[in-house]
Scaffold this motif. Structure first.
Motif, PDB file in Angstrom:
ATOM      1  N   SER A   1      52.560  52.367  -1.530  1.00 22.91           N
ATOM      2  CA  SER A   1      53.116  53.713  -1.360  1.00 22.91           C
ATOM      3  C   SER A   1      54.593  53.708  -1.028  1.00 22.91           C
ATOM      4  O   SER A   1      55.126  54.740  -0.646  1.00 22.91           O
ATOM      5  CB  SER A   1      52.345  54.507  -0.315  1.00 22.91           C
ATOM      6  OG  SER A   1      51.304  53.791   0.194  1.00 22.91           O
ATOM      7  N   GLY A   2      55.254  52.578  -1.137  1.00 23.06           N
ATOM      8  CA  GLY A   2      56.699  52.705  -1.108  1.00 23.06           C
ATOM      9  C   GLY A   2      57.480  51.778  -0.217  1.00 23.06           C
ATOM     10  O   GLY A   2      58.678  51.621  -0.386  1.00 23.06           O
TER      11      GLY A   2
ATOM     12  N   GLU B   1      59.201  62.934  -4.970  1.00 21.46           N
ATOM     13  CA  GLU B   1      58.981  61.501  -4.792  1.00 21.46           C
ATOM     14  C   GLU B   1      57.910  61.229  -3.736  1.00 21.46           C
ATOM     15  O   GLU B   1      57.037  60.367  -3.917  1.00 21.46           O
ATOM     16  CB  GLU B   1      60.275  60.794  -4.393  1.00 21.46           C
ATOM     17  CG  GLU B   1      60.047  59.311  -4.144  1.00 21.46           C
ATOM     18  CD  GLU B   1      61.345  58.529  -4.042  1.00 21.46           C
ATOM     19  OE1 GLU B   1      61.499  57.554  -4.776  1.00 21.46           O
ATOM     20  OE2 GLU B   1      62.209  58.906  -3.227  1.00 21.46           O
TER      21      GLU B   1
ATOM     22  N   ARG C   1      54.577  59.191  -4.681  1.00 20.74           N
ATOM     23  CA  ARG C   1      54.224  57.869  -4.155  1.00 20.74           C
ATOM     24  C   ARG C   1      52.888  57.918  -3.410  1.00 20.74           C
ATOM     25  O   ARG C   1      52.134  56.939  -3.408  1.00 20.74           O
ATOM     26  CB  ARG C   1      55.341  57.292  -3.295  1.00 20.74           C
ATOM     27  CG  ARG C   1      55.573  57.980  -1.977  1.00 20.74           C
ATOM     28  CD  ARG C   1      56.780  57.401  -1.253  1.00 20.74           C
ATOM     29  NE  ARG C   1      56.956  58.004   0.059  1.00 20.74           N
ATOM     30  CZ  ARG C   1      56.396  57.534   1.169  1.00 20.74           C
ATOM     31  NH1 ARG C   1      55.668  56.456   1.128  1.00 20.74           N
ATOM     32  NH2 ARG C   1      56.572  58.158   2.324  1.00 20.74           N
TER      33      ARG C   1
ATOM     34  N   TYR D   1      51.393  55.916  -8.134  1.00 23.94           N
ATOM     35  CA  TYR D   1      52.016  55.768  -9.452  1.00 23.94           C
ATOM     36  C   TYR D   1      51.046  55.206 -10.487  1.00 23.94           C
ATOM     37  O   TYR D   1      51.231  55.384 -11.679  1.00 23.94           O
ATOM     38  CB  TYR D   1      53.260  54.879  -9.362  1.00 23.94           C
ATOM     39  CG  TYR D   1      54.442  55.593  -8.761  1.00 23.94           C
ATOM     40  CD1 TYR D   1      55.006  56.698  -9.400  1.00 23.94           C
ATOM     41  CD2 TYR D   1      55.001  55.179  -7.568  1.00 23.94           C
ATOM     42  CE1 TYR D   1      56.088  57.362  -8.863  1.00 23.94           C
ATOM     43  CE2 TYR D   1      56.086  55.839  -7.012  1.00 23.94           C
ATOM     44  CZ  TYR D   1      56.633  56.927  -7.660  1.00 23.94           C
ATOM     45  OH  TYR D   1      57.689  57.579  -7.125  1.00 23.94           O
TER      46      TYR D   1
ATOM     47  N   ARG E   1      56.008  50.462  -8.588  1.00 25.33           N
ATOM     48  CA  ARG E   1      55.956  50.426  -7.127  1.00 25.33           C
ATOM     49  C   ARG E   1      57.092  51.285  -6.623  1.00 25.33           C
ATOM     50  O   ARG E   1      58.226  51.154  -7.102  1.00 25.33           O
ATOM     51  CB  ARG E   1      56.138  48.993  -6.620  1.00 25.33           C
ATOM     52  CG  ARG E   1      54.860  48.177  -6.627  1.00 25.33           C
ATOM     53  CD  ARG E   1      55.081  46.790  -6.068  1.00 25.33           C
ATOM     54  NE  ARG E   1      56.011  46.022  -6.877  1.00 25.33           N
ATOM     55  CZ  ARG E   1      57.217  45.638  -6.480  1.00 25.33           C
ATOM     56  NH1 ARG E   1      57.645  45.931  -5.264  1.00 25.33           N
ATOM     57  NH2 ARG E   1      58.017  44.967  -7.290  1.00 25.33           N
ATOM     58  N   PRO E   2      56.831  52.164  -5.656  1.00 22.57           N
ATOM     59  CA  PRO E   2      57.888  53.030  -5.160  1.00 22.57           C
ATOM     60  C   PRO E   2      59.048  52.206  -4.623  1.00 22.57           C
ATOM     61  O   PRO E   2      58.847  51.154  -4.036  1.00 22.57           O
ATOM     62  CB  PRO E   2      57.225  53.809  -4.022  1.00 22.57           C
ATOM     63  CG  PRO E   2      55.766  53.586  -4.162  1.00 22.57           C
ATOM     64  CD  PRO E   2      55.566  52.323  -4.934  1.00 22.57           C
TER      65      PRO E   2
ATOM     66  N   PRO F   1      62.419  60.348  -8.160  1.00 24.68           N
ATOM     67  CA  PRO F   1      61.892  59.146  -7.519  1.00 24.68           C
ATOM     68  C   PRO F   1      62.398  57.858  -8.185  1.00 24.68           C
ATOM     69  O   PRO F   1      62.777  57.859  -9.344  1.00 24.68           O
ATOM     70  CB  PRO F   1      60.383  59.272  -7.728  1.00 24.68           C
ATOM     71  CG  PRO F   1      60.121  60.669  -8.166  1.00 24.68           C
ATOM     72  CD  PRO F   1      61.371  61.137  -8.821  1.00 24.68           C
TER      73      PRO F   1
ATOM     74  N   VAL G   1      61.475  53.652  -8.746  1.00 30.56           N
ATOM     75  CA  VAL G   1      60.373  52.685  -8.749  1.00 30.56           C
ATOM     76  C   VAL G   1      60.856  51.303  -9.155  1.00 30.56           C
ATOM     77  O   VAL G   1      61.881  51.158  -9.817  1.00 30.56           O
ATOM     78  CB  VAL G   1      59.242  53.088  -9.742  1.00 30.56           C
ATOM     79  CG1 VAL G   1      58.470  54.267  -9.227  1.00 30.56           C
ATOM     80  CG2 VAL G   1      59.800  53.362 -11.136  1.00 30.56           C
TER      81      VAL G   1
END
Ligand SMILES: [Zn+2]
Lengths: 804, 344
Positions: free
Chosen positions: A29-30, A471, A475, A479, B248-249, B257, B259
């Motif tokens: 998740s980021g 975003e 996330r 994704y 992947r973030p 966003p 990635v």
């Protein structure tokens, strides 16, 4: 950021989620979890022991013979080499059969004739890094508080039955430089609640303003400054669990007061500083920019020269701390400190970054200020610190908070529609799905007919616009659930520009001709930069080069190609044929971008061709290099417009160098390296060329037009001419072609002779002439007439005579 | 006389058979079929025969001649064939000796990778944009949503020439430059390969000079799913049909966003190996949706236009593809290295 799994579980319920699973979900998740480390590293059998007796080893000066109670059975004898072991201590004992890091098994042993049943351990032996071990135990064993229970699991008491997640944070996620921040993130991922720590301060009925006042003279650097007084503290070690958490987070424990400020820094992400109130030297705190020439001796005992770029905390007269970076030695908390002034402030990023840069000092505190803290939690952190000092340092918290603040919490509201979220992401989320994600993030929001209005919490200073919310949603939505589509757009063909396409043709041609493509560095040294350059200008210099060797931009590709040739030769690769296409950089004056011009350059040395068993062996020479270029000019239809002129250029052989002109304009050169330069690069006979690529690629050439295949036979006549040795073959050929027009279609040189069969100073050049008329078969008489005309012309222009 | 003719025939055929070469055969021809040969002689003696016998004998003589002639021709052909074969046998060479080499050079492995990627995106409708390596601070940072003092500028320590001019630290300045040229009107569909520079000490994994390829698509209704589809297509073409990608973030100032993009390991098919460090995935790209500030600064209305951008390192891709272990190889130009990239 190092995050203890067990500590984190105090803020978020982690039931059913292992550290490894948690790491995976955080990463997905980021925030990248770089690694998960189990602190106990497979250790077992380590208990708290009580040293009942401790006497010198009869046969060894540095060893002690101890009798240790392990809480079960009879006390055992253990031989210990630590200098600080003493009777009465509670220590960590690895029992016989225990396993320490590195699969080190403890066995019953005899040390200098005395039996040893286990090992008394230092923290390092239990896998703790030396840099975080408290100073007093750094060179010996660790000593537990006297109330530690004998026989208990020592690793548990040291907080080592834990796992640490190392988070790699991007600059936007400074909120996760705190346990609470990480807790919010984890809660959002798991859809669970955050439990915040409590900070209930019991105050005395004194007034803090009777102790101290605060004035901030630089509010843009320091929008918020708050402080509290805690009196009657007793400096000593902090509780073991706190020390354990600090060590797990990579911070060395010092004493209870300092440890508490560091603990709060980790918990809230709010750096604090504790001053010894009695050593402040005044009853006021003034925050201001330093004056030029002012100095401060920081906690690390280094005297630092300050400038107006730095922010300092002063006692009204002199600095007592370099704000947000490091405290001053003059006001440091020591063992005899009685009254503490706790500073909780919000310093803005630029002034802290400047101090870090100028003094080369980066600390846990400065890192957080540089990346931005949450001022909404500053005072809460102060409360919690004061409460902990009361609890763990025996202090009494004086009533009230001193404060100087211009900071106001400004609400950030972001609006985004469901349509926009799905439009940007390509998803088909429902209102409800988005709402759940926002709730899990604990972002207060309202929703009206698909329009979300989010009240962004101050801890997430990275969120300001709708894309930031998109975003967050993306996330946490995941994704991996994003569909894969292709842009829906008008179909336009892609392609290379004519310049790019032609440049590829140049590459393929040169490679087909036997050259390998090199790529060399653009940065070079000043003495090499303009060497061989076709065109020079002021050098383009780096303001702060890493080395002289890479300090300016090149103006020719040849020096680095020569280095490559030399590099190969030094490794027994004697035959080198390299080309490079790359930019050179010519200054157009200070403060403007330089001209970047593409060059094509090559280096050739050694054998050009070898087929040894059939006796063929051809070394590179001038004509090999020239032939390669001729082919290139042919490829672009420019051969007839190219002229090679003998030239003298620095670093090249004065008699074996030609400048290459296209329509009379010099676009490059080809030649042999000057023998002195060959020696310098440790090369044998070497040839180089460099061309201005744009001149070649931009030259307009005629489109291909079919010419009828000859219908009539052509006639070939040879002509061998004796001329002065200074006569250039090119000029002679040109004259023949000119005089033979229009019937002479081709003139080709097939023999060159100079030697004893000719008078000294003379040479013979033999050409083959092809005569052709597209309309008819030529008669012998016609050919002879033209031949005579050619002969007369060259005789007149060059004094050429037919070779007898 | 008949018997004599039969005798002659047998004799001639035997001598033909015995002839070892063309000359011997000619001797036989002259001896038997010549004007003064024995057959003619026999016929001359025909006058002694009764007239009704003469034609028969004449016919027989012709038969004998024809048989000899035929045998001669057959033998002649056989001898000639043998002659040719002998001559060819004498011309035999050792075909295993080495051929005359054709010297071929080849592109640098980075060019190989870059051109492959260029062609792949050209096939999807992209054009190739190039720009200056010595950039302004504005295009390298500010136009990419990295104002002066932005913390992310720390992430890329740069080679400055003056306060406003530097060696570009990435190929992303071409995003802003290209968008500006489009004057706020899409579509923009480019990839930008080129050299970039960072203040790194050269070692096995760092190089102060390296290459990058940037991609940018801006149009109405460009979605993040389009980015995913495009990059999946790219990964499959570059690394093989079975590949998958994952996002992947991450964080980049110029996308939101943002990635990081992994491709499933082409060495172990995702089971985990040394190449993918046991994860089954290999990071190859950074990407994201173009930040609205970047669009706006370059003159695009971020309410009507969206876009995606991605960036990758040809060095890394070449290292993965060819198993190269040290980035310095790309810039040493050791021919023992370069020569390995000849094959199609
Ligand atoms: Zn793998």
């Amino acid at each position: 950021m190092l995050v203890s799994y067990r500590w984190l579980s105090e803020y978020v319920d982690l039931t059913g989620v292992t550290a490894a699973e948690l790491a995976d979900r955080i990463t997905k998740s980021g925030i990248e979890v770089e690694r998960v480390e189990a602190l106990d590293r497979g250790m077992n059998g380590v208990v708290i022991g009580h040293v009942l007796e401790c006497e010198p080893h009869p046969n060894a000066d540095k060893l002690r013979k101890c009798l240790v109670d392990l809480g079960e059975g009879e006390p055992v004898q253990i031989i210990c080499g630590a200098p600080n072991v003493a009777k009465g201590q509670k220590v960590a004992v690895a029992k016989v059969g225990a396993v320490l890091p590195g699969n080190f098994k403890i066995k019953r042993a005899k040390l200098r004739g005395e039996e040893s049943n286990g090992m008394i351990c230092s923290l390092q032996e239990l896998g703790v890094e030396t840099k975080v071990v408290p100073k007093e135990y750094a060179d010996g064993i660790f000593v537990f508080p006297s109330d530690a229970p004998v026989g208990a699991d020592a690793l548990e008491w040291l907080g080592l039955h834990d796992e640490v997640l190392e988070l790699s944070l991007t600059p936007n996620r400074a909120d996760c430089l705190s346990m609470i921040g990480v807790a919010y993130e984890v809660a959002a991922i798991l859809g669970r609640e955050v439990k915040l720590p409590k900070a209930a301060v019991k105050e005395t009925n004194e007034n803090v303003h009777d102790y101290i006042s605060v004035r901030v003279e630089a509010p843009e650097d320091n929008p918020l400054y708050a402080g509290r007084i805690v009196k009657n503290v007793r400096i000593g070690p902090s509780p073991l669990w706190m020390q354990a958490r600090l060590m797990a987070a990579g911070i060395r424990p010092h004493n209870n007061v300092v440890d508490i400020t560091n603990y709060i820094l980790l918990e809230y992400g709010q750096p604090l500083h504790a001053f010894d109130y009695d050593r402040l030297g005044s009853q006021e705190i003034v925050v201001r920019r330093a004056k030029a020439g002012e100095t401060i001796v920081t906690l690390d005992d280094v005297e630092r020269k300050l400038t107006e770029d730095h922010l300092v905390i002063t006692n009204g007269r002199e600095p007592v701390a370099l704000a947000g970076v490091m405290g001053g030695a003059n006001s440091e908390v020591r063992d005899d400190t009685k009254t503490v002034f706790i500073e909780a402030a919000y310093f803005t990023s630029p002034v802290i970054r400047q101090a870090v840069k100028d003094h080369g000092l980066r600390s846990e505190a400065s890192t957080r200020f540089e990346k931005g803290i949450d001022p909404a939690r500053t005072k809460e952190a102060l409360e919690r610190a004061a409460a902990l000092m009361a609890e763990y340092a025996g202090g009494e918290v004086v009533g009230g908070v001193v404060e100087a603040s211009v900071w106001r919490e400004e609400p950030v509201a972001v609006t985004v529609t469901l349509e926009r979220i799905n439009g940007v992401l390509g998803t088909a989320m429902s209102k409800e799905e988005v709402a759940v994600i926002l709730s899990n993030l604990q972002f207060p929001f309202t929703e009206d007919n698909g329009t979300f209005t989010i009240d962004v919490p101050s801890r997430r200073r990275d969120i300001a616009i709708e894309e930031d919310i998109i975003e967050e949603v993306a996330r946490l939505y995941g994704y991996d659930r994003l569909p894969a589509t292709l842009p829906v757009a008008e179909a336009k063909p892609g392609g290379l520009t004519p310049h790019q396409a032609k440049r590829r043709r140049v590459r393929r041609y040169l490679e087909g001709a036997g050259l390998f493509q090199a790529i060399t560095y653009s940065l070079t040294s000043p003495d090499k930069a303009a060497r061989f350059a076709l065109e020079t200008a002021e050098l383009v210099r780096l303001a702060l080069p890493m080395s002289e060797e890479r300090s300016v931009l090149r103006q020719s590709l040849i020096p680095h190609l020569l280095e490559a040739a030399s590099y190969n030769r030094a490794r027994q690769v004697e035959n080198v044929a390299l080309y490079e296409i790359g930019s050179v950089y010519l200054s157009k004056g200070e403060g403007v971008q330089p001209a970047e011009k593409e060059r094509l350059a090559g280096v050739l040395t050694g054998l050009w061709h070898a087929h040894l068993w059939q006796g063929e062996k051809k070394a590179v020479d001038f004509y090999v290099a020239k032939g390669i270029l001729d082919g290139l000019f042919d490829l672009f239809g420019l051969a007839a417009r190219i002229e090679y002129k003998p030239a003298k250029r620095a670093d090249l052989h004065p008699g074996r160098t030609a400048e290459i002109a296209l329509d009379g304009k010099v676009i490059g050169f080809v030649g042999q390296l000057h023998p002195a330069v060959q020696k310098e690069y440790d090369l044998k006979e070497t040839y180089v060329f460099e061309l201005a690529l744009a001149d070649l690629l931009n030259a307009e050439s005629e489109a291909i037009r079919y010419e009828p295949i000859p219908r009539f036979p052509s006639v070939v006549r040879d002509i061998a001419l004796v001329v002065d040795e200074m006569v250039e073959a090119g000029a002679l050929k040109q004259a023949i072609a000119e005089a033979g027009k229009p019937l002479v279609k081709d003139v080709s040189l097939f023999d060159v002779y100079q030697g004893e069969r000719l008078p000294a100073g003379k040479k013979s050049l033999a050409f083959s002439l092809r005569f052709y008329d597209p309309e008819r078969t030529l008669t012998d008489e016609e050919v002879t007439a033209v031949y005579e005309r050619v002969l007369a012309a060259v005789e007149q222009q060059f004094g050429a005579v037919l070779r007898g | 006389m008949k018997e004599r003719l039969y005798e002659l025939k047998q004799e001639a055929l035997r001598r033909i058979d015995e002839a070892k070469d063309v000359k011997a055969l000619n001797d036989v021809r002259v001896a038997y079929l010549g004007k003064k040969g024995p057959i003619t002689e026999v016929l001359r003696g025909m006058g002694a025969l009764p007239p009704e016998e003469r034609p028969k004998l004449g016919a027989l003589a012709n038969e004998v001649r024809a048989a000899i002639q035929q045998a001669l021709e057959a033998k002649q052909a056989k001898l000639e064939q043998e002659e040719v074969e002998r001559k060819l046998a004498a011309e035999a060479i050792d075909v295993t000796l080495p051929g005359r080499p054709v010297s071929l050079g080849n592109p640098h492995p980075l060019t190989r990778v870059i051109e492959e990627i260029e062609d792949l995106f050209i096939g999807m409708g992209y054009t190739v944009a190039e720009g200056p390596e010595v950039e302004t601070d504005y295009y390298n940072f500010e136009a990419l949503n990295l104002p002066k003092g932005h913390p992310a500028r720390d992430m890329q320590d740069s080679f400055y020439i003056t306060e406003e001019i530097l060696l570009r630290t990435h190929t992303s300045p071409m995003q802003a430059r290209t968008m500006e040229k489009h004057r706020g009107r899409g579509p923009v569909k480019i990839i930008c390969p080129g050299k970039v520079y960072r203040r790194d000490t050269d070692d096995a994994t760092h190089s102060h000079q390296f290459t990058q390829i940037e991609g940018l698509v801006v149009d109405r209704n460009i979605r993040m799913s389009d980015l995913k589809g495009t990059l999946r297509e790219f990964a499959r073409k570059l690394f093989g049909e079975g590949r998958d990608i994952r996002f992947r973030p991450s964080f980049f100032p110029f996308t939101e966003p943002s990635v990081e993009v992994d491709v499933s390991c082409f060495r172990c098919e995702g089971r985990g190996c040394g190449v993918c460090k046991g994860t089954g995935w290999i990071e190859i790209l950074g990407a994201g949706m173009v930040h609205p500030n970047v669009l706006e600064m370059a003159g695009f209305d971020s309410k009507t236009y969206t876009g995606f951008a991605f960036g990758m390192g040809p060095e890394r891709i070449a290292m993965l593809k060819y198993g190269i272990d040290d980035i310095r190889h790309f810039y040493q130009n050791d021919l023992r290295f370069l020569r390995q990239f000849l094959r199609v």
